[in-house]
Design a protein around this motif. Structure first.
Motif, PDB file in Angstrom:
ATOM      1  N   LYS B  87       0.829  -1.204   0.000  1.00 35.46           N
ATOM      2  CA  LYS B  87       0.000   0.000   0.000  1.00 35.46           C
ATOM      3  C   LYS B  87       0.867   1.259   0.000  1.00 35.46           C
ATOM      4  O   LYS B  87       0.437   2.314  -0.446  1.00 35.46           O
ATOM      5  N   GLN B  89       3.605   1.295  -1.611  1.00 33.39           N
ATOM      6  CA  GLN B  89       4.334   1.129  -2.872  1.00 33.39           C
ATOM      7  C   GLN B  89       5.807   0.787  -2.658  1.00 33.39           C
ATOM      8  O   GLN B  89       6.667   1.207  -3.417  1.00 33.39           O
ATOM      9  N   GLN B 169      -0.930  -3.178  -9.835  1.00 36.25           N
ATOM     10  CA  GLN B 169      -0.504  -3.110  -8.429  1.00 36.25           C
ATOM     11  C   GLN B 169      -1.665  -3.374  -7.461  1.00 36.25           C
ATOM     12  O   GLN B 169      -1.496  -4.039  -6.440  1.00 36.25           O
ATOM     13  N   ASP B 170      -2.829  -2.835  -7.801  1.00 35.00           N
ATOM     14  CA  ASP B 170      -3.984  -3.024  -6.915  1.00 35.00           C
ATOM     15  C   ASP B 170      -4.408  -4.482  -6.834  1.00 35.00           C
ATOM     16  O   ASP B 170      -4.870  -4.948  -5.787  1.00 35.00           O
ATOM     17  N   ALA B 173      -2.092  -6.184  -4.413  1.00 33.02           N
ATOM     18  CA  ALA B 173      -2.427  -5.777  -3.036  1.00 33.02           C
ATOM     19  C   ALA B 173      -3.690  -6.497  -2.560  1.00 33.02           C
ATOM     20  O   ALA B 173      -3.767  -6.960  -1.416  1.00 33.02           O
ATOM     21  N   ASN B 174      -4.649  -6.625  -3.466  1.00 33.76           N
ATOM     22  CA  ASN B 174      -5.889  -7.328  -3.141  1.00 33.76           C
ATOM     23  C   ASN B 174      -5.628  -8.804  -2.838  1.00 33.76           C
ATOM     24  O   ASN B 174      -6.130  -9.359  -1.862  1.00 33.76           O
TER      25      ASN B 174
END
Lengths: 120, 200
Positions: B87, B89, B169-170, B173-174
């Motif tokens: 989160k 980065q 990227q999301d 993260a998920n």
């Protein structure tokens, strides 16, 4: 649907360094607390045995400390505390009922078995 | 990346994405699985002759289990830190924290291996007593969950994660958030197993 509470971990945006520091601080604090609770549990388990008069107190202490530890893991590490209110309730209420039921039935059955053994 | 809707974005009706809703439903089924076995433990203990569970429980290695408790708590911390790093980065830190989580999982399994083999060396098996039966069932099932989680953790530590980080990227993260929820649950199960088997 609008968010109805503070979602620190949502995917809506990335964290700033300041937010990150706050989250990390909270995580380390909880870790310290969990370590202390574990140490207390081990000390109680190691020094007080079933034959001791304090045993009933130890059993209840274990129950409370374990549920407390589980609560911190679920609310902080699994960040349920930051989720929507309805999701929190849907998860926590059945689990709370299940735990209460298990404690109740264990005590109830244990008393019944105790009565049966006493009658022999 | 995917045609399946609401993997990342929240559904308008529930306000949650499907990944999170899915993992919580899965975890609910896991609670029922372990809950059933915990109930079995309670009833077996109630019906056992007085002192039986205490006697067999005293044969377990408390220092090893305490060490494993700390290992799993540490792994939960590093798991959540790996996600927080994504989160922020900070991909390198993510890899480092996830790597530590994997090492913790391996350490747990190695300790468990020594715990089990020391029992077998003394001729203690699941069939030795009711306590040992439920002990091996509960801890064995928990070990299987650790091994399952380990595969997922390793997958997200390989080049696949690098690729996913470059592409979306999301999404990574998920995936790590969902994996983390599972991993914390495995930790949670141990938090209950530790006092009832080793300390009470």
């Amino acid at each position: 649907m609008e968010r109805d509470d503070l979602i620190e971990y949502s995917l809506d945006g990335h964290h700033s360094e300041e937010e990150g520091k706050k989250i990390r601080k909270k995580i380390w604090k909880v870790t310290l607390l969990l370590t202390i609770i574990t140490a207390v549990e081990v000390a109680l388990g190691a020094y007080i045995k079933q034959s001791n008069d304090l045993w009933p107190f130890v059993k209840w202490t274990f129950l409370v400390l374990t549920v407390l530890k589980a609560g911190y893991i679920v609310m902080i590490f699994m960040h349920l505390g930051d989720e929507r209110k309805w999701l929190r309730n849907v998860i926590l209420i059945p689990y709370a009922l299940f735990i209460i039921y298990l404690i109740f039935i264990a005590l109830w059955e244990a008393l019944a078995v105790n009565d049966a053994w006493s009658g022999l | 990346m995917s045609n399946i809707p609401y993997i990342l974005e929240d559904r308008p009706d529930t306000g949650l994405n499907n990944s999170k809703l899915g993992i919580w439903i899965f975890l609910a089924s896991e609670v029922m699985l372990f809950g059933g076995l915990f109930s079995a433990y309670v009833f077996l203990r109630i019906a056992a002759p007085e002192g039986d569970f205490d006697y067999w429980g005293s044969k377990l290695n408390v220092p090893m289990a305490t060490f494993n408790t700390m290992v799993l708590i540490t792994s939960s911390v590093t798991m959540v830190m790996s996600w927080a790093s994504l989160k922020l980065q900070q991909f390198d830190k993510y890899k480092m924290y996830l790597g530590i989580t994997i090492l913790c999982a391996l350490a747990f399994l190695v300790v468990k291996y020594f715990e089990y083999t020391s029992k077998f060396e003394y001729g203690v098996y699941p069939s030795s007593s009711t306590f040992m039966g439920i002990y091996f069932t509960l801890t064995g099932l928990h070990v299987l969950h650790i091994i399952g989680g380990l595969f997922v953790l390793v997958y997200f530590w390989t080049k696949q994660a690098d690729k996913m980080w470059e592409e979306n990227q999301d999404l990574l993260a998920n995936r790590i958030e969902i994996t983390g929820l599972y991993w914390h649950f495995v930790d949670l199960v141990w938090i209950f197993l530790f006092p009832i088997l080793y300390l009470l």
